[in-house]
Design an enzyme around this catalytic site. Structure first.
Site, PDB file in Angstrom:
ATOM      1  CD  GLU A 157      -2.782  -1.418   2.354  1.00 18.35           C
ATOM      2  OE1 GLU A 157      -2.733  -0.569   3.255  1.00 18.35           O
ATOM      3  OE2 GLU A 157      -3.542  -2.406   2.393  1.00 18.35           O
ATOM      4  CG  ASN A 198      -0.602  -6.682  -1.893  1.00 21.21           C
ATOM      5  OD1 ASN A 198      -1.200  -7.187  -2.844  1.00 21.21           O
ATOM      6  ND2 ASN A 198      -1.068  -6.707  -0.647  1.00 21.21           N
ATOM      7  CG  HIS A 234      -9.793  -5.723   0.313  1.00 23.91           C
ATOM      8  ND1 HIS A 234     -10.055  -6.908   0.967  1.00 23.91           N
ATOM      9  CD2 HIS A 234      -8.479  -5.474   0.504  1.00 23.91           C
ATOM     10  CE1 HIS A 234      -8.949  -7.358   1.532  1.00 23.91           C
ATOM     11  NE2 HIS A 234      -7.970  -6.509   1.262  1.00 23.91           N
ATOM     12  CD  GLU A 262      -4.619  -7.870   1.029  1.00 27.92           C
ATOM     13  OE1 GLU A 262      -5.499  -7.204   1.610  1.00 27.92           O
ATOM     14  OE2 GLU A 262      -3.399  -7.624   1.146  1.00 27.92           O
ATOM     15  CG  ASP A 264     -12.685  -8.996   0.956  1.00 28.69           C
ATOM     16  OD1 ASP A 264     -12.686  -7.956   0.264  1.00 28.69           O
ATOM     17  OD2 ASP A 264     -12.144  -9.050   2.079  1.00 28.69           O
TER      18      ASP A 264
HETATM   19  O1  G3I Z   1      -4.967  -9.713  18.124  1.00 28.12           O
HETATM   20  C1  G3I Z   1      -5.817  -8.722  18.703  1.00 28.12           C
HETATM   21  C2  G3I Z   1      -6.606  -9.302  19.855  1.00 28.12           C
HETATM   22  O2  G3I Z   1      -5.703  -9.686  20.878  1.00 28.12           O
HETATM   23  C3  G3I Z   1      -7.593  -8.239  20.353  1.00 28.12           C
HETATM   24  O3  G3I Z   1      -8.392  -8.814  21.354  1.00 28.12           O
HETATM   25  C4  G3I Z   1      -8.475  -7.774  19.213  1.00 28.12           C
HETATM   26  C5  G3I Z   1      -9.446  -6.674  19.649  1.00 28.12           C
HETATM   27  O4  G3I Z   1      -9.534  -5.652  18.721  1.00 28.12           O
HETATM   28  O5  G3I Z   1      -7.667  -7.267  18.178  1.00 28.12           O
HETATM   29  C6  G3I Z   1      -6.781  -8.243  17.648  1.00 28.12           C
HETATM   30  O6  G3I Z   1      -6.017  -7.658  16.613  1.00 28.12           O
HETATM   31  C7  G3I Z   1      -6.719  -7.415  15.429  1.00 28.12           C
HETATM   32  C8  G3I Z   1      -6.016  -8.163  14.306  1.00 28.12           C
HETATM   33  O7  G3I Z   1      -6.619  -7.872  13.062  1.00 28.12           O
HETATM   34  C9  G3I Z   1      -6.077  -9.690  14.502  1.00 28.12           C
HETATM   35  O8  G3I Z   1      -7.395 -10.142  14.502  1.00 28.12           O
HETATM   36  C10 G3I Z   1      -6.698  -5.926  15.148  1.00 28.12           C
HETATM   37  O9  G3I Z   1      -7.469  -5.248  16.118  1.00 28.12           O
HETATM   38  C11 G3I Z   1      -7.252  -5.647  13.780  1.00 28.12           C
HETATM   39  O10 G3I Z   1      -7.060  -4.287  13.459  1.00 28.12           O
HETATM   40  C12 G3I Z   1      -6.515  -6.484  12.754  1.00 28.12           C
HETATM   41  O11 G3I Z   1      -7.124  -6.249  11.505  1.00 28.12           O
HETATM   42  C13 G3I Z   1      -6.372  -6.687  10.393  1.00 28.12           C
HETATM   43  C14 G3I Z   1      -6.164  -5.524   9.434  1.00 28.12           C
HETATM   44  O12 G3I Z   1      -5.453  -5.990   8.311  1.00 28.12           O
HETATM   45  C15 G3I Z   1      -5.421  -4.368  10.027  1.00 28.12           C
HETATM   46  O13 G3I Z   1      -5.368  -3.333   9.081  1.00 28.12           O
HETATM   47  C16 G3I Z   1      -7.144  -7.770   9.701  1.00 28.12           C
HETATM   48  O14 G3I Z   1      -7.249  -8.932  10.554  1.00 28.12           O
HETATM   49  C17 G3I Z   1      -6.428  -8.157   8.414  1.00 28.12           C
HETATM   50  O15 G3I Z   1      -7.245  -9.063   7.700  1.00 28.12           O
HETATM   51  C18 G3I Z   1      -6.199  -6.919   7.593  1.00 28.12           C
HETATM   52  O16 G3I Z   1      -5.545  -7.245   6.408  1.00 28.12           O
HETATM   53  C19 G3I Z   1      -5.240  -6.176   5.540  1.00 28.12           C
HETATM   54  C20 G3I Z   1      -4.012  -6.577   4.774  1.00 28.12           C
HETATM   55  O17 G3I Z   1      -2.967  -6.879   5.645  1.00 28.12           O
HETATM   56  C21 G3I Z   1      -3.587  -5.488   3.806  1.00 28.12           C
HETATM   57  N1  G3I Z   1      -4.662  -5.094   2.952  1.00 28.12           N
HETATM   58  C22 G3I Z   1      -5.901  -4.743   3.620  1.00 28.12           C
HETATM   59  C23 G3I Z   1      -6.360  -5.863   4.544  1.00 28.12           C
HETATM   60  C24 G3I Z   1      -7.672  -5.531   5.187  1.00 28.12           C
HETATM   61  O18 G3I Z   1      -7.554  -4.447   6.077  1.00 28.12           O
END
Ligand code: G3I
Length: 447
Positions: A157, A198, A234, A262, A264
């Site tokens: 990004e 990416n 996305h 990615e 969806d």
């Molecule tokens: O691990 C913690 C957990 O301990 C806590 O209880 C919980 C409460 O909020 O958060 C958990 O962390 C989260 C993490 O995902 C794991 O589930 C974060 O808050 C959350 O922000 C994070 O989101 C991820 C996101 O990237 C962050 O921008 C998504 O899972 C992930 O699928 C997403 O992936 C990104 C790609 O890397 C790049 N492109 C966009 C895509 C979608 O945003």
């Protein structure tokens, strides 16, 4: 930690899903997506969460896909939460699972503005310090998995929507050279890994994708090791860019690979059969665009089940963005992917309710199973699910259904409170049973 490869949960070996459509006729088990993709010379992948790779989730991740991308496990904030203290547990687990299932791994991601550790983003660094932190990070992570990662999303990004460089810790501290340097450092650490840039909203021809195009062109001209571009994809229901295939082709013509990294397709909730049909068309057209361009090598979905998608929490009111519903029943979108990959299975046109059997956990003498009845474009007011055990399994207890077993024949009917399965919804019941020797998954019929 590599021994995890041998220590897969036993359940993963035995768990399965059996499907039978009630209308118009029973379908044989569908050919796994990974086999369809292989026949087209493509790789089909999914983002995964390491802790979920058992039971039905593990079964589908391992059985349907030929590539895994850690959704979060390889990000800097995950692997080095404290400077100098590394946590590779989930990343190792996913790599081991992939190796055990003959899958590629897409490493994601080395250089990003998000999900970085606090010590890094809160620190005050000179440009030289920042550069050496980044180089060390890349060398350490890529070096650790040398030979085990097919492709890295090295830079994630880097652009704004208008095609200018995004203001990030990297761009602000190091200038745009951080991109070429990151690719060079990654190549030094694993010369065999394919190296990608990416981004999102670069699926169609637009200002952002043109900036990416121009960057890749200049990197190639300068001899920087760049092997591919990742189009995240996305997407919003009904909004697949018309120029997707043309855009993939123009990158391919630059001499790089392309991956849909990615994918969806989110919709306003609740889903209904019209939206699910549109979503099927959207998934199908994205996969078809990749199939049409030989240098498009991989289509990866960002989570394969609606229970494991980032969409719902990020876009309130939107969801249902993946090819399987939250109970692991394949949605029309799944069939859209299969059809674009040359599969011949079709979603029953209307009136379809399905029953899916899965072993959710198993121990030496017993197991817990569940059956999910899902309806799409149809509904039920009562149900009965029948199957025949092939290896002497014996039900000992059931919940959310009344089950009887006579010899090998099992029949489970709805409880008083869950006979209704509305269009677009599902009902699950569970049971415990004993087994010895083997525990094959039976074919279930829905009556
Ligand atoms: O691990 C913690 C957990 O301990 C806590 O209880 C919980 C409460 O909020 O958060 C958990 O962390 C989260 C993490 O995902 C794991 O589930 C974060 O808050 C959350 O922000 C994070 O989101 C991820 C996101 O990237 C962050 O921008 C998504 O899972 C992930 O699928 C997403 O992936 C990104 C790609 O890397 C790049 N492109 C966009 C895509 C979608 O945003």
């Amino acid at each position: 930690m590599r021994s995890l490869r041998l220590g897969l949960p036993l359940a993963a070996l035995f768990t399965g899903v059996a499907l039978l459509f009630t209308a118009p006729t029973a379908h044989a088990a569908d050919t796994p997506l990974r086999d369809l993709a292989a026949a087209q010379g493509k790789v089909i992948g999914t983002a995964v969460t390491g802790s979920k790779l058992t039971g039905t989730y593990g079964d589908l991740a391992g059985g349907q896909f030929s590539s895994l991308t850690p959704g979060n496990a390889m990000k800097w904030g995950t692997v080095e939460p404290t400077q100098g203290t590394f946590n590779w547990t989930e990343a190792d687990q996913i790599v081991a699972f992939a190796q055990a299932h003959d899958q590629q791994v897409r490493g994601h991601t080395l250089v990003w503005h998000s999900q970085n550790p606090g010590w890094l983003t809160n620190g005050t660094w000179t440009s030289a310090q920042l550069g050496s932190l980044l180089q060390n990070h890349i060398s350490t992570e890529v070096g650790r998995y040398k030979g085990e990662i097919a492709a890295w999303d090295v830079v994630n990004e880097p652009f704004n929507e208008d095609g200018s460089y995004r203001s990030t810790i990297w761009y602000n501290g190091l200038g745009s050279d951080y991109i070429a340097n990151a690719l060079t450092w990654a190549h030094a650490a694993d010369p065999a890994a394919k190296l990608y840039i990416n981004d999102y909203n670069v699926e169609g021809v637009n200002a952002k994708s043109t900036a990416l195009y121009n960057l890749v062109k200049s990197l190639k001209a300068a001899g920087v090791p760049i092997d591919g571009v990742g189009l995240q994809a996305h997407l919003i229901l009904g909004q697949v860019p018309a120029t997707l295939q043309q855009n993939i082709q123009r990158f391919a013509d630059l001499g790089v690979d392309v991956a849909i990294t990615e994918l969806d397709v989110r919709m306003a909730l609740p889903s209904d059969s019209t939206k699910l049909a549109q979503q099927k068309a959207d998934f199908k057209s994205v996969v078809a665009a990749c199939v049409a361009v030989s240098r498009c090598v991989n289509v990866t979905v960002w989570g394969f089940t609606d229970s494991d998608s980032w969409v719902d929490s990020t876009f309130p009111g939107y969801g249902a963005a993946t090819p399987y519903d939250a109970n692991y029943a394949p949605k029309p979108a799944y069939h859209g992917i299969a059809e674009a990959l040359g599969g011949t299975t079709t979603t029953p046109p209307t009136g379809a309710c399905t029953a899916a059997y899965a072993v959710s956990s198993q121990w030496n003498t017993g197991f817990t199973g569940q059956v999910t009845i899902s309806c799409s474009g149809a509904s039920l007011t009562s149900w009965k699910v029948n199957w025949t055990y092939g290896a002497g399994q014996q039900i000992t207890q059931a919940w959310n259904a009344t089950c009887t077993q006579s010899g090998a024949s099992v029949s489970c009917a709805n409880a008083s409170y869950n006979g209704t399965v509305a269009d677009g919804s599902s009902v699950t019941f569970g049971f415990n049973a004993s087994w010895t020797g083997s525990n094959p998954v039976p074919t279930v019929t829905l009556g």
